[in-house]
Design an enzyme around this catalytic site. Sequence first.
Site, PDB file in Angstrom:
ATOM      1  N   CYS A 167       0.602  -1.094  -0.259  1.00 19.63           N
ATOM      2  CA  CYS A 167      -0.120   0.311   0.004  1.00 19.63           C
ATOM      3  C   CYS A 167       0.976   1.365   0.162  1.00 19.63           C
ATOM      4  O   CYS A 167       2.164   1.299  -0.329  1.00 19.63           O
ATOM      5  CB  CYS A 167      -0.913  -0.280   1.357  1.00 19.63           C
ATOM      6  SG  CYS A 167       0.306   0.050   2.801  1.00 19.63           S
TER       7      CYS A 167
ATOM      8  N   SER B  73       2.062 -10.382   9.638  1.00 20.19           N
ATOM      9  CA  SER B  73       0.884  -9.537   8.702  1.00 20.19           C
ATOM     10  C   SER B  73      -0.380 -10.048   8.895  1.00 20.19           C
ATOM     11  O   SER B  73      -1.164 -10.588   8.712  1.00 20.19           O
ATOM     12  CB  SER B  73       0.700  -9.043   7.954  1.00 20.19           C
ATOM     13  OG  SER B  73      -0.336  -8.759   7.343  1.00 20.19           O
ATOM     14  N   SER B  74      -1.802  -8.323   9.746  1.00 18.04           N
ATOM     15  CA  SER B  74      -2.859  -8.967  10.128  1.00 18.04           C
ATOM     16  C   SER B  74      -3.359  -9.072   8.985  1.00 18.04           C
ATOM     17  O   SER B  74      -4.541  -9.455   8.601  1.00 18.04           O
ATOM     18  CB  SER B  74      -3.432  -7.974  10.975  1.00 18.04           C
ATOM     19  OG  SER B  74      -3.024  -6.600  10.720  1.00 18.04           O
ATOM     20  N   ASN B  75      -2.553  -7.777   7.926  1.00 16.02           N
ATOM     21  CA  ASN B  75      -3.579  -7.477   6.926  1.00 16.02           C
ATOM     22  C   ASN B  75      -3.619  -9.082   5.735  1.00 16.02           C
ATOM     23  O   ASN B  75      -4.686  -9.821   5.391  1.00 16.02           O
ATOM     24  CB  ASN B  75      -2.462  -6.744   6.170  1.00 16.02           C
ATOM     25  CG  ASN B  75      -2.958  -6.153   4.864  1.00 16.02           C
ATOM     26  OD1 ASN B  75      -2.602  -6.982   4.012  1.00 16.02           O
ATOM     27  ND2 ASN B  75      -4.285  -6.532   3.998  1.00 16.02           N
TER      28      ASN B  75
ATOM     29  N   GLU C 228       0.369  -0.426  14.993  1.00 15.52           N
ATOM     30  CA  GLU C 228      -0.196   0.200  15.032  1.00 15.52           C
ATOM     31  C   GLU C 228      -1.072   0.755  16.549  1.00 15.52           C
ATOM     32  O   GLU C 228      -1.123   2.273  16.429  1.00 15.52           O
ATOM     33  CB  GLU C 228      -1.421   0.362  13.602  1.00 15.52           C
ATOM     34  CG  GLU C 228      -2.486   1.361  13.341  1.00 15.52           C
ATOM     35  CD  GLU C 228      -3.343   1.606  12.728  1.00 15.52           C
ATOM     36  OE1 GLU C 228      -4.068   2.081  12.511  1.00 15.52           O
ATOM     37  OE2 GLU C 228      -2.605   0.616  11.150  1.00 15.52           O
TER      38      GLU C 228
ATOM     39  N   SER D  68       1.543  -5.369   2.481  1.00 11.98           N
ATOM     40  CA  SER D  68       2.684  -5.623   2.968  1.00 11.98           C
ATOM     41  C   SER D  68       3.779  -6.622   2.125  1.00 11.98           C
ATOM     42  O   SER D  68       5.162  -6.765   2.918  1.00 11.98           O
ATOM     43  CB  SER D  68       2.817  -6.089   4.670  1.00 11.98           C
ATOM     44  OG  SER D  68       2.617  -7.556   4.488  1.00 11.98           O
TER      45      SER D  68
END
Length: 293
Positions: free
Chosen positions: A15, A228-230, A133, A273
Amino acid sequence: MSSLHIEIDPASGFCFGVVKAVEAAEDELKDGTQFHSLGDIVHNNMEVDRLKEMGLQPISNDDLSTLKEKKILIRAHGEPPITYQKAKENGHQLIDATCPVVLKLQSRIKKSWEELKQQNGQVVIYGKVGHAEVIGLIGQTNNEAVIVESMEDVSTIDVNKNTHLYAQTTKSIDEFKRIATYLKENINANCVFKSFDTICRQVAGRLPKIVLFAQKHDVVVFVGGKKSSNAKILFNKCLESNKQAYFVSNVNELKKEWFDKPIKSVGISGATSTPPWLMEKVAEQIEIITKDK
């Protein structure tokens, strides 16, 4: 040559917040000078290792107090105010690559907290406890915000207080809406409730796209970092749409048997990511292991 069609998802990869952070690191590393990042610059071990080889050394928050006068990069996830304070006290030079979306969210949460603490109110953040975050977001409230990870946690929220609800930028829109609806219906009628959908649309917009991408291929290989949670959210959505979807963090995790059935196409996708070069390497490796198909 393999007749198998292999496609890299055009909507996948970094991103703009991660692009900004990686470019900032690469710019500093051009002259060969080593410097530090506070934590892993991105939740992808392969990209972290690539930048390590160029001279970017991750350090922990504890190192801020023991090291003196270092050049340190703040990654896209952002940091709480205490980090900036420690850096100033120890003479560090900060390169702040906090994602602009996260930076704006930090500011909004701080403003809400300052307003609500005069009313004995509360800030609620829908996010993952311990996520980089979220640590930065809760830091804007002197660590007083209530964190809920899902609908299962809503019982921890005091419904007799004025409440502002926010979301970590990479969380699920549907779950946020469920939490917001619950609070709207259950907050005391004499209390003020406001919800702010602060989920990044560049990230959220990936979900419907990955569904379509997963449906058009026989097999899907999703490339992402285990932290990575995404990546987890996107892969789960991918798996819902295609049961022949597999998660890998590097080329060594690919398995030949995934491609043994008669298939015509393989799709490769990744998290926000996931570096594009890594997806390309995965595509090359799939070409090699399926060359006789």
